[in-house]
Design an enzyme around this catalytic site. Structure first.
Site, PDB file in Angstrom:
ATOM      1  N   ARG A  25      21.280 -12.237  28.985  1.00  0.00           N
ATOM      2  CA  ARG A  25      22.038 -13.361  29.568  1.00  0.00           C
ATOM      3  C   ARG A  25      22.506 -14.353  28.504  1.00  0.00           C
ATOM      4  O   ARG A  25      23.599 -14.912  28.609  1.00  0.00           O
ATOM      5  CB  ARG A  25      21.207 -14.042  30.663  1.00  0.00           C
ATOM      6  CG  ARG A  25      21.054 -13.100  31.853  1.00  0.00           C
ATOM      7  CD  ARG A  25      20.545 -13.752  33.099  1.00  0.00           C
ATOM      8  NE  ARG A  25      20.739 -12.839  34.233  1.00  0.00           N
ATOM      9  CZ  ARG A  25      20.258 -13.034  35.442  1.00  0.00           C
ATOM     10  NH1 ARG A  25      19.540 -14.109  35.698  1.00  0.00           N
ATOM     11  NH2 ARG A  25      20.499 -12.166  36.416  1.00  0.00           N
ATOM     12  N   CYS A  73       7.486   6.787  18.469  1.00  0.00           N
ATOM     13  CA  CYS A  73       8.395   7.805  17.932  1.00  0.00           C
ATOM     14  C   CYS A  73       8.006   8.225  16.512  1.00  0.00           C
ATOM     15  O   CYS A  73       8.017   7.414  15.581  1.00  0.00           O
ATOM     16  CB  CYS A  73       9.817   7.221  17.938  1.00  0.00           C
ATOM     17  SG  CYS A  73      11.044   8.305  17.197  1.00  0.00           S
ATOM     18  N   THR A 126       2.703  -7.349  22.886  1.00  0.00           N
ATOM     19  CA  THR A 126       1.513  -6.493  22.935  1.00  0.00           C
ATOM     20  C   THR A 126       0.387  -7.270  23.586  1.00  0.00           C
ATOM     21  O   THR A 126       0.226  -8.464  23.321  1.00  0.00           O
ATOM     22  CB  THR A 126       1.050  -6.030  21.545  1.00  0.00           C
ATOM     23  OG1 THR A 126      -0.273  -5.467  21.658  1.00  0.00           O
ATOM     24  CG2 THR A 126       0.993  -7.144  20.518  1.00  0.00           C
ATOM     25  N   ASP A 128      -2.621  -6.925  22.929  1.00  0.00           N
ATOM     26  CA  ASP A 128      -3.738  -7.057  21.986  1.00  0.00           C
ATOM     27  C   ASP A 128      -3.813  -8.423  21.296  1.00  0.00           C
ATOM     28  O   ASP A 128      -4.856  -8.807  20.781  1.00  0.00           O
ATOM     29  CB  ASP A 128      -3.645  -5.982  20.885  1.00  0.00           C
ATOM     30  CG  ASP A 128      -3.877  -4.585  21.435  1.00  0.00           C
ATOM     31  OD1 ASP A 128      -4.469  -4.467  22.518  1.00  0.00           O
ATOM     32  OD2 ASP A 128      -3.459  -3.619  20.779  1.00  0.00           O
ATOM     33  N   ARG A 253      -2.574  -3.347  31.173  1.00  0.00           N
ATOM     34  CA  ARG A 253      -1.213  -3.418  30.622  1.00  0.00           C
ATOM     35  C   ARG A 253      -0.152  -3.629  31.697  1.00  0.00           C
ATOM     36  O   ARG A 253       0.976  -4.007  31.388  1.00  0.00           O
ATOM     37  CB  ARG A 253      -0.907  -2.136  29.840  1.00  0.00           C
ATOM     38  CG  ARG A 253      -1.637  -2.029  28.526  1.00  0.00           C
ATOM     39  CD  ARG A 253      -0.692  -1.718  27.384  1.00  0.00           C
ATOM     40  NE  ARG A 253       0.052  -0.511  27.547  1.00  0.00           N
ATOM     41  CZ  ARG A 253      -0.178   0.627  26.886  1.00  0.00           C
ATOM     42  NH1 ARG A 253      -1.158   0.683  26.016  1.00  0.00           N
ATOM     43  NH2 ARG A 253       0.575   1.677  27.065  1.00  0.00           N
TER      44      ARG A 253
HETATM   45  O1  F6P Z   1      -1.681  -1.645  21.554  1.00  0.00           O
HETATM   46  C1  F6P Z   1      -1.834  -1.806  22.904  1.00  0.00           C
HETATM   47  C2  F6P Z   1      -2.869  -0.890  23.448  1.00  0.00           C
HETATM   48  O2  F6P Z   1      -2.972  -1.159  24.829  1.00  0.00           O
HETATM   49  C3  F6P Z   1      -4.250  -0.921  22.809  1.00  0.00           C
HETATM   50  O3  F6P Z   1      -5.055  -1.997  23.198  1.00  0.00           O
HETATM   51  C4  F6P Z   1      -4.807   0.410  23.222  1.00  0.00           C
HETATM   52  O4  F6P Z   1      -5.806   0.827  22.350  1.00  0.00           O
HETATM   53  C5  F6P Z   1      -3.600   1.301  23.135  1.00  0.00           C
HETATM   54  O5  F6P Z   1      -2.479   0.467  23.324  1.00  0.00           O
HETATM   55  C6  F6P Z   1      -3.590   2.410  24.150  1.00  0.00           C
HETATM   56  O6  F6P Z   1      -2.461   3.194  23.919  1.00  0.00           O
HETATM   57  P1  F6P Z   1      -1.949   4.350  24.878  1.00  0.00           P
HETATM   58  O7  F6P Z   1      -1.260   3.705  26.037  1.00  0.00           O
HETATM   59  O8  F6P Z   1      -0.999   5.129  24.045  1.00  0.00           O
HETATM   60  O9  F6P Z   1      -3.150   5.113  25.327  1.00  0.00           O
END
Ligand code: F6P
Length: 319
Positions: A25, A73, A126, A128, A253
């Site tokens: 946007r 990738c 992320t 993390d 996530r």
């Molecule tokens: O980097 C983010 C993350 O959620 C980490 O905390 C975790 O170890 C990893 O990705 C898991 O990755 P995948 O979804 O490829 O299993």
């Protein structure tokens, strides 16, 4: 600048869509065309492009995940792969790239710029919270709220049955999610990859709490720190506490982003376009003392985000 590309890469995080929406946007308002690149760097190499405009990003802010999809990738990790990506961008008149993702994705963006002269701006996405130079990454707040809501439920059962629960949260190399969610639920112990596991003092602490009359016990362990099964065995052996294990996994996530993540992502998405218009590239947008600032990718990627030891001490005192 007439045309910009945007992609999401690596592990998805809640709020990525809000960042995409804001970038699209803002660009359209400034008469810059936006090409959405699907499936991260893989989609760039496969030319999976889609034109995006004001209405195509309507209603996406509240969605978890990323509408552009994501991937990790292998080809883009090679110099040849990045050179091919640059050629594809040039052939499609895409003059700059906005990359939303974690450390690996930002490293790729930096190399694409250095080796091929493509202007890039990074947005830290992320759960993390392991990227240096920014107080928060997009998705962390939502992830923590999910952890807290879930652990709180486990606490109900822990109290009803006078049990200990070992809860494994994400974080292969970073203990931030364990530390912050553990603090927020008043966990008796928090185990992080940055520090050695001291089973002796964990047992001591739980034992004291038990003697004080506490009827539940929560131990939060980051996935990269120790196996939840090993931790549970230690607790059962040393204290005789009936123990259960819960691995939160990928529910951390997903989900609709919190207000904090929506606002943070929107600010960063907006700033990504404005930065490129000012010809500021090779930067990552960061949250610093409440402000969104650009920090060079060089600086971001040459620093490791340290765990806040004051928080570690605080968590021990407060639980
Ligand atoms: O980097 C983010 C993350 O959620 C980490 O905390 C975790 O170890 C990893 O990705 C898991 O990755 P995948 O979804 O490829 O299993």
């Amino acid at each position: 600048m007439k045309k910009v590309g945007v992609l999401t890469s690596g592990g998805d995080s809640p709020g990525m869509n809000a960042a995409i929406r804001a970038a699209v946007r803002t660009a359209q308002t400034d008469e810059i065309a936006v090409v959405g690149i699907r499936r991260g760097y893989s989609g760039l190499l496969d030319e999976e492009f889609t034109d995006m405009d004001y209405s195509s990003v309507g209603g996406i802010m509240e969605k978890g995940g990323t509408v552009l999809r994501s991937s990790r990738c292998e080809e883009f990790k090679t110099e040849e792969g990045r050179a091919r990506a640059a050629e594809i961008l040039r052939n499609n008149q895409i003059e700059a790239l906005i990359v939303i993702g974690g450390e690996g994705s930002l490293s790729g963006a930096k190399l694409l710029m250095e080796e091929n002269g493509i202007p890039v701006v990074g947005i830290p996405g992320t759960i993390d919270n392991d990227i240096a130079m920014t107080d928060m990454c997009i998705g962390v707040d939502t992830c923590l709220n999910t952890c807290v809501e879930t652990i709180q439920k486990l606490k109900d059962t822990a109290s009803s049955h006078e049990r200990a629960f070992v809860v494994e949260v994400m974080g292969r190399n970073s203990g931030y999610v364990a530390l912050a969610s553990g603090m927020a639920v008043g966990a008796e112990a928090i185990i992080v990859p940055e520090l050695p596991v001291d089973y002796e003092s964990i047992a001591d602490k739980i034992w004291k709490e038990r003697k004080r009359g506490k009827i539940n016990c929560i131990i939060v362990v980051a996935e990269g720190a120790a196996s939840a099964y090993t931790v549970a065995r230690h607790v059962e052996h040393r204290i005789g506490y009936e123990t259960r294990i819960t691995i939160l996994g990928h529910i951390q996530r997903g989900g609709s982003p919190t207000a904090f993540d929506r606002v943070l992502a929107s600010r960063m998405g907006y700033a990504s376009v404005k930065s490129l218009e000012r010809e500021e590239s090779g930067i990552m947008l960061a949250l610093h003392g409440g402000k969104i600032v650009g920090v060079s990718l060089e600086k971001v990627l040459s620093h490791k985000k340290e765990l806040d030891m004051e928080l570690v001490e605080m968590a021990k005192i407060l639980s």
